[in-house]
Structure formats: C-alpha cells, structure tokens
Design an enzyme around this catalytic site. Structure first.
Site, PDB file in Angstrom:
ATOM      1  N   GLN A 260     -12.467 -41.057 -27.360  1.00  0.00           N
ATOM      2  CA  GLN A 260     -12.037 -39.802 -26.747  1.00  0.00           C
ATOM      3  C   GLN A 260     -10.535 -39.601 -26.955  1.00  0.00           C
ATOM      4  O   GLN A 260      -9.726 -40.436 -26.576  1.00  0.00           O
ATOM      5  CB  GLN A 260     -12.384 -39.799 -25.244  1.00  0.00           C
ATOM      6  CG  GLN A 260     -12.069 -38.489 -24.542  1.00  0.00           C
ATOM      7  CD  GLN A 260     -12.929 -37.319 -25.051  1.00  0.00           C
ATOM      8  OE1 GLN A 260     -14.113 -37.461 -25.317  1.00  0.00           O
ATOM      9  NE2 GLN A 260     -12.301 -36.156 -25.214  1.00  0.00           N
TER      10      GLN A 260
ATOM     11  N   ASP B  89     -17.769 -37.982 -34.795  1.00  0.00           N
ATOM     12  CA  ASP B  89     -16.750 -36.948 -34.591  1.00  0.00           C
ATOM     13  C   ASP B  89     -16.228 -36.407 -35.927  1.00  0.00           C
ATOM     14  O   ASP B  89     -15.596 -35.342 -35.964  1.00  0.00           O
ATOM     15  CB  ASP B  89     -15.561 -37.519 -33.791  1.00  0.00           C
ATOM     16  CG  ASP B  89     -15.618 -37.127 -32.322  1.00  0.00           C
ATOM     17  OD1 ASP B  89     -16.311 -36.146 -31.995  1.00  0.00           O
ATOM     18  OD2 ASP B  89     -14.949 -37.792 -31.505  1.00  0.00           O
TER      19      ASP B  89
ATOM     20  N   LYS C 170     -20.520 -35.300 -21.947  1.00  0.00           N
ATOM     21  CA  LYS C 170     -21.194 -35.827 -23.137  1.00  0.00           C
ATOM     22  C   LYS C 170     -22.283 -36.825 -22.746  1.00  0.00           C
ATOM     23  O   LYS C 170     -23.382 -36.811 -23.285  1.00  0.00           O
ATOM     24  CB  LYS C 170     -20.173 -36.480 -24.082  1.00  0.00           C
ATOM     25  CG  LYS C 170     -19.259 -35.441 -24.773  1.00  0.00           C
ATOM     26  CD  LYS C 170     -18.061 -36.077 -25.472  1.00  0.00           C
ATOM     27  CE  LYS C 170     -17.118 -34.992 -26.005  1.00  0.00           C
ATOM     28  NZ  LYS C 170     -15.856 -35.545 -26.554  1.00  0.00           N
TER      29      LYS C 170
END
Lengths: 366, 366
Positions: free
Chosen positions: B170, B193, B126
């Site tokens: 994460q 997200d 990422k």
C-alpha cells in the site's frame, strides 16, 4: 442522477458526432453483461496495435503555405554535427584515459540481420565512429532468413563476453523474427540502445533512472540543453510514437517537465496541435510531413526524420530528407536541426557515450 | 547557415521571453565545453524530479465561471459503483468455479506500513472486497518506523508463498523507506498493482503486453468502453503524472490511440490545454482543481481524485471530493464520474480482476 441506458446512449451518440470517418461507430455497451462475455471488455493491448500509417495524400499536405512566416530565414540552425564531433572528441579522450589507466577499452557488439541498405549504412557509421573513438567493435551478420535462435545465440555469446559492454540489435528486424523475445534476452547491463522494457519503465517513472537512455531521444535533449533552450514548462509535441524514438522522447521530455502531447497516425488535425508547441520533435518517418503552417512562429524544431528520397542528381541516387519541410520551417521556427547533420550524428555520439558509461560501470572506472 | 554563438543566444533570448516566472533563466551554453565538465550536460533524471506542487492559489482558481455551460445538468453520470458491482459479481462466480474445479482460490497479500488513515481505509475496503468475492486475503501490518528489511522480508515470504497470487504494497510508504527497492523485489508474476517498472515498460511499448495493467487506469478505460465512449482518435488530457495513476493512464490511453497530452504542476495555462480535450482524466490530487471553464462542452470527465475535505456535517467529520468541481462540470460535460462512486469502486474491482487473472495463470486454469 444515475446513468440510465438511454442517457448513456445519448451521450455516446453526441460523442460519435464529433468523430471523423476513421473512427468506427461504437454501440452503447450495456453494463449488465452476458455471462459468456469476458469479465472485462477492455481488449488486450497487443490486439490494439495497428499499423502506424500516416495519411500521405491528406489535404494537410496539399494546402498552400499560409502561415505567418517570414520571407527570410528566421531560424538558427542547430548544428548537430559539430556538437556531436565535440562530444566524440571528449569520448575519445576518456577511452584513451581508460586504456592508459587500466589497459581496457569499451566494446560494442552489433547484430545485423539481413540486407537492408539503410540498416547497413547505419551500422557502418556506428562501427566507423567506434574506430575513431578507440572503442572496440564486433559485428555479427546474419542472413535475412535466419531464425530467432540464431539471433538469440549470437546475443547470448555477447551477453557473456566480458569485453563487450554494449550490444546493439539493429532494428527493424525481418518481420518473421520475434523482436520482443530477442530484446528481452539482451543483458540489461549492455542494453546501450535502452530499448529493454525495464529501461523504458525506468525512463518513464519518476524517482527512477534507467541504466541507459535511448540514443536518439538523449541526443535531442542534449541538443536542446546545449543550445540554451529551456524545456521545463514548455509545450512539446512529439510527432510519432515508435518504441525507439517517439515514445522515449515523449517520456524524456516529460521527465524534463515539458507539457507533452503525442501526435500519431490516428491524431485528427495534427497540425492544430503541433501549431501550439514551443518544441516540436518530428519522428514520424514521413518526408516533409510537418509543413511551415504546422509551426508556431518561434518554435524550436528537432527533426528526427531521415527519409531517403530518390534524386538522380545525388551521388547514390538518393538524398536524405527530414520529416519537416525545411525550406518552410526555417522561415517560421526560431531554431531547427538540419537533415542530415542534426539529430543523426548525435544519435551515434550518444550510443558511444552509453557504451563508454557501460564500460566504466563494468570496470568501476571513475 | 550554421549556428553561430550570437545567433543561438538570440534564439535563446527570444525563447526565454515566452517563459513564465517559474522558469529559471538559462544561459546560452557554449558548445565547446571545458574539459572538466562531464561529456554530456543532460542531468540525471532523478536529479530532475521535483515535488509536484500544484498552484493552489493561482488565478486559475479564482476566476468567475464564464464557461459556455448550460444552466442545467447536461452530463450523464457514469455509475462506477454499479459497473464495479457487476464486475465483482462476475469475479465471484469465477472464483467459485475455480474452487469447485480445482479446489483452489486466488490469494491477495497486502503489506501496510504505518497508520495513515486513508491507507487503512483503502486496505480495509480491499480486504472486504476480497472476502465478498471469495478471494483469500492476507495482511502484514508494519509500524511507521520499520526498516526496508522488514518490508523486504514480508515481501519475500509472500513472493514464495504459492497460495498468494497477488501482492500489494500500500502506497505511499513512509518517506524513509526505499519504495523503488521494495517494488523491484516484488515478484513480477504477483505485481497485481502493475507498478513494477518492467510492467510499466511493457504497458508503454507497442507490441508488448504487461502482465498486469495498473488498476485505476484499467478501471478508467473499462468505464469509457462500457459507456460506449470511443477513445481512438479522441484528444485526451491526463491531469497529473504520478507513477500510479497519471503516467500509466496516459500510456494506456495512447495504446488505445487517443491523442494524449499530460498536464502537470509545471504546465502553464493548464485550463487552455484541458479545454481542448474530448476526454479529461483528472488525477492531480487537488480538490476542485478542474473548474467548469477548463472543459470543452461535451467533454467526458473521469475524476480520479478522492480528496478528504473537512466537513463537520459529515459522519466522520470529512467528505470525499474529486479533482473536478462537480457542480460546474456537470453542466458542461457530456458524461462524468461522480466522487465517490465513480473510479474508486472500479479500482478495487480491477485489483480483484488482476488477482483472479494471476491465480488462473498460476494454476493454468482456463
């Protein structure tokens, strides 16, 4: 082998062959996009929202009943009314206990906009149930042509009022009002209908618990559990995907580990999918949509529909009918909720239960 | 005919006969409850959450492949890598345009807890993608044994930092951390997200639009649309119901008017349901779960699985494999995403797209 444009076109053409008339033909999109196009071609979700119009004159309604149904009634009737009565009785006792212990009772505020006859009936029934249970009820009625601000003001007042533990905006609102904006303002702690998107997200997501579960889905699950009907591992079909019934019911059944399929107005051959279900929840708002041959023999049928049908022979000139063709279903299903007297009374009982829970939370009353 | 206790017992027994071994027997619940029972018997939803353990040695994995599959490859390969590359290029151009116009670039902050090798790889990819696109990236690494407060502090700092437009925690976090509490604190405007329950609720509900759509589901839909594959009216089966992939994918497909069924670890005969799907999205995290005979000939297969499988012949001692048995599926499906090189690159591209959108929103940049 990587995808070439001609291969993808072939795949898309083959794909389209399986599509019915209602699906517009899609051209194969070239992945190398023009610079003037947006970066992503997925549309906004709101732009996808289409009116949910069920095919009322589809052949699925006209066919003769050829299902493997018995000549006689096979289904046990799930008596929502008596289960709801028993729950209401328990709620009344709890309200009395609260009043005696801390001198407080739960309070429910209702905002009713306009003159819809069905909404007025629903609200009247809710207020009456509150009275019976000893729950304080307040109602603000606004005219059909009122503005967002008037609803928002009424809502703000109830949000701030400490004796109000549940607020209900009776839906549907008149078209010109912004229902999203109105429900967003509703205090989460008083959202006894469970329609706030944060409650809906928490209903959907494993590991989370909404403050309130929407009343009709909650009532359906309570009926299933009280009737000893297992949910886990069963195939469930929810017919309809409204924000207030279909969607939360599908989410709730999934939290209970059913294998859930959602049938809606754009579903092809809905009867085929429904026919495989162990549990059918009908919430399309279409009278008699679900015929006997939509059902697997032995299925459990929860009929959420309450559709007024003109009937001069009835007291008010109409009678209520469900989304399920009861006379047929009762000869195929193993258990079924009647309309009226099935899900309807449970919805009101769950509303009062949510309001009681909210008051207990507010007063930290065990 | 109202429901008598004996009738309901009979219905429940008939019901149980259809149940597999995994379903515990349920007694028929007497609707007249004891006063000491809770008013409602529906359990809390969190209490229902069970570990999602897929049957790895089930017969469904052992049967010989008897599907109506071709001897040769029939499926077009959906090249996620090249579609993602093209999107990334477009994002880079937009980032440059933003920088030249207002002197600002989007910023993405990542919080990584612990030493999970897969998480480290994902985060590295990422960050690398951000660099390529000209997006500023920040990373906070915390030890495996850190406390909720340390994560919350890092999150608060990023929430307040105006040059950060997207924040990513994460997942999965170490078991001892409260993932719900942590995600709840994440600023909605920076939830690139899309895992916040409010975003999830807005994804689920018709008439609403989430600020961000979760990246993997968004990537799957973008792949389908770019490949000219119609979603509306198609039967879609989503295998897996995680909060980060399965659930939002099913909700998103439904917003696109697919008829969606969700298959999970408690689904009986998942291959039967999957076999009827026009679109299969596999997101169970079980290598090769979906065999060729789980698929309808001509189905479109989106494989979200990225399961590391030990392979001494490979560079790092392992290779990635999907949830779909690719060698079989490629002879049955009409189109399929490979692993790696299918959904994976799209997920990262969608993350950057969400971050760009967030920065544009923050700076009111068109």
């Amino acid at each position: 082998m990587a995808l070439t444009r001609s291969m993808m076109r072939r795949a898309a053409v083959a794909w389209q062959k399986g599509a019915g008339n209602r699906i517009p033909t899609t051209r194969v999109v070239n992945t190398a996009m023009n610079d003037n196009c947006p970066i992503l071609i997925s549309p906004s979700l709101v732009s996808l929202d289409l009116p949910e119009i069920w095919p009322t004159n589809s052949t699925t309604h006209d066919f003769p009943l050829t299902c493997k149904c018995s000549d006689e009634q096979t289904a046990a009737i799930i008596d929502g009314k008596s289960i709801a009565d028993e729950i209401m009785l328990r709620i009344s006792c709890e309200v009395r206990r609260m009043k005696e212990s801390i001198g407080k009772v739960p309070g429910l505020a209702v905002i009713l906009v306009g003159q819809r006859r069905d909404s007025q009936t629903y609200v009247r029934n809710k207020i009456k149930a509150c009275e019976e249970a000893g729950i304080k009820s307040l109602i603000t009625e606004l005219p059909d042509n009122c503005e967002d601000d008037e609803v928002l003001n009424a809502l703000s007042r109830f949000n701030k009022e400490p004796s109000v533990h549940g607020i209900l905006v009776q839906l549907p609102l008149p078209q010109h009002l912004n229902v999203g904006k109105i429900l967003d303002l509703l205090s989460l702690e008083k959202d006894v209908d469970g329609f706030h998107p944060l409650n809906m997200g928490n209903l959907a997501m494993r590991g989370r618990e909404p403050l309130f579960i929407p009343c009709t889905p909650k009532g359906c699950i309570e009926l299933l559990i009280r009737s000893g009907l297992e949910i886990m591992g069963k195939k469930a079909v929810v017919i309809g995907r409204s924000n207030i019934v279909g969607l939360p019911t599908s989410l709730l059944l999934q939290r209970h580990h059913a294998t859930v399929s959602i049938v809606h107005a754009f579903t092809r051959n809905p009867e085929q999918i429904t026919c495989e279900a162990d549990i059918v929840v009908a919430a399309a708002g279409v009278p008699n949509l679900v015929r006997g041959n939509w059902l697997k023999p032995g299925a459990v049928v929860i009929d959420v529909g309450t559709n007024p049908i003109e009937d001069p022979g009835c007291e008010h000139g109409y009678r209520l009918t469900g989304d399920v063709c009861y006379e047929e279903a009762v000869r195929v299903a193993s258990a079924i909720t009647p309309v009226p007297g099935g899900v309807g009374p449970m919805t009101i009982a769950m509303l009062l239960s949510n309001t009681l829970d909210s008051a207990k939370r507010a007063y930290d009353f065990p």
